[in-house]
Design an enzyme around this catalytic site. Structure first.
Site, PDB file in Angstrom:
ATOM      1  N   SER A  74      32.617  38.772  47.069  1.00 60.14           N
ATOM      2  CA  SER A  74      31.220  38.791  47.531  1.00 60.14           C
ATOM      3  C   SER A  74      31.013  37.855  48.719  1.00 60.14           C
ATOM      4  O   SER A  74      31.791  36.932  48.960  1.00 60.14           O
ATOM      5  CB  SER A  74      30.284  38.366  46.398  1.00 60.14           C
ATOM      6  OG  SER A  74      30.571  39.072  45.216  1.00 60.14           O
TER       7      SER A  74
HETATM    8  N1  SAH Z   1      33.072  38.053  41.425  1.00 58.86           N
HETATM    9  C1  SAH Z   1      34.119  38.572  42.291  1.00 58.86           C
HETATM   10  C2  SAH Z   1      33.704  39.804  43.077  1.00 58.86           C
HETATM   11  C3  SAH Z   1      33.567  40.963  42.179  1.00 58.86           C
HETATM   12  S1  SAH Z   1      33.688  42.569  42.861  1.00 58.86           S
HETATM   13  C4  SAH Z   1      34.655  37.506  43.215  1.00 58.86           C
HETATM   14  O1  SAH Z   1      34.166  36.371  43.193  1.00 58.86           O
HETATM   15  O2  SAH Z   1      35.611  37.797  43.966  1.00 58.86           O
HETATM   16  C5  SAH Z   1      33.296  43.424  41.360  1.00 58.86           C
HETATM   17  C6  SAH Z   1      34.372  43.427  40.325  1.00 58.86           C
HETATM   18  O3  SAH Z   1      33.846  44.064  39.182  1.00 58.86           O
HETATM   19  C7  SAH Z   1      35.616  44.225  40.723  1.00 58.86           C
HETATM   20  O4  SAH Z   1      36.740  43.412  40.688  1.00 58.86           O
HETATM   21  C8  SAH Z   1      35.679  45.337  39.676  1.00 58.86           C
HETATM   22  O5  SAH Z   1      37.009  45.652  39.269  1.00 58.86           O
HETATM   23  C9  SAH Z   1      34.896  44.730  38.531  1.00 58.86           C
HETATM   24  N2  SAH Z   1      34.331  45.697  37.583  1.00 58.86           N
HETATM   25  C10 SAH Z   1      33.692  46.868  37.835  1.00 58.86           C
HETATM   26  N3  SAH Z   1      33.326  47.448  36.674  1.00 58.86           N
HETATM   27  C11 SAH Z   1      33.727  46.627  35.666  1.00 58.86           C
HETATM   28  C12 SAH Z   1      33.642  46.689  34.243  1.00 58.86           C
HETATM   29  N4  SAH Z   1      33.073  47.701  33.596  1.00 58.86           N
HETATM   30  N5  SAH Z   1      34.178  45.675  33.534  1.00 58.86           N
HETATM   31  C13 SAH Z   1      34.778  44.624  34.158  1.00 58.86           C
HETATM   32  N6  SAH Z   1      34.892  44.518  35.496  1.00 58.86           N
HETATM   33  C14 SAH Z   1      34.372  45.507  36.242  1.00 58.86           C
END
Ligand code: SAH
Length: 226
Positions: A74
């Site tokens: 993000s």
């Molecule tokens: N917080 C992260 C950015 C997240 S991007 C950072 O600091 O880098 C969103 C993430 O959510 C992705 O890695 C994706 O794989 C995950 N995601 C999407 N759906 C999900 C689910 N149902 N359960 C767990 N993770 C999920």
């Protein structure tokens, strides 16, 4: 004669690490990250370590960047604003859904007692665990799981942060929030602008507050292929 101390985009070509950090923190403040505890955590945790490969040199710019598995780390100011909205207390147990690079979890680890973070991609969880180990962040536990169901074994949580967008707050996450607890998450259709909302659990029911428009990758059902 050209002046080679200024690069083509007008940025000093020879910016020091300290100057780069000042610029990073200035951008955060100018976008509303004003909580000094949050700024201190973001000063301490080097985003460059979480951005691997091609985009590493852009780690100090206020923009989301690609990471493994087609996901994104993000934008730093959004990380700061979400962390600020959680109003973390030092003894809090926090659940993060969407480990991604691990950057957000690392920031949380500076401000709360215990962090659980979950991602549906095994590979992202493994890479994030390596980074946490490298940085000595011993209060973070990362799991591969579908975060829509939360972590029933570790529940309830003082704070929950979701970093992928669902259409509505997932029921299991609402149920795993303590009374008085706060959850921050983006909601809305995945291909449109979403709203960042703050949910507070009251003695009976929940209070909802809309914070700002955001854009996150979608919360996807089930585990990823890698
Ligand atoms: N917080 C992260 C950015 C997240 S991007 C950072 O600091 O880098 C969103 C993430 O959510 C992705 O890695 C994706 O794989 C995950 N995601 C999407 N759906 C999900 C689910 N149902 N359960 C767990 N993770 C999920």
């Amino acid at each position: 004669m050209s002046d080679d101390s200024i690069s083509a985009d007008g940025m000093p070509a020879t910016e020091t690490v300290a100057e780069r950090l000042m610029r990073f923190l200035f951008a955060l403040r100018s976008r509303g990250v004003t909580d000094t505890r949050v700024l201190t955590a973001m000063e301490k945790i080097d985003r460059g370590i979480f951005v691997r490969g091609l985009f590493a040199e852009r780690a100090y710019e206020d923009m989301p960047l690609p990471i493994s598995c087609g996901q994104t780390i993000s934008q730093p100011s959004i990380v700061g604003l979400m962390t600020q909205a959680l109003n973390l207390q030092p003894r809090d147990t926090v659940l993060e859904i969407g480990t991604g690079s691990g950057y957000q979890a690392a920031i949380l680890s500076q401000l709360a007692r215990r962090i659980y973070t979950v991602d549906r991609h095994r590979r992202l969880v493994r890479e994030a665990q390596d980074t946490f180990r490298e940085l000595g962040l011993v209060n973070i536990t990362a799991f591969t799981a579908d975060g829509s169901y939360g972590l029933p074994d570790q529940a309830p949580f003082d704070r929950i942060l979701v970093t992928a967008a669902a259409e509505d707050p997932p029921g299991p996450l609402l149920a795993q929030l303590k009374v008085g607890g706060i959850m921050v998450l983006p909601v809305g259709q995945s291909d449109a602008v979403q709203s960042l909302i703050k949910v507070t659990r009251l003695d009976s029911g929940y209070e909802y507050e809309e914070l700002r428009p955001v854009r996150f990758v979608p919360l996807v059902e089930g585990l990823g292929v890698e």
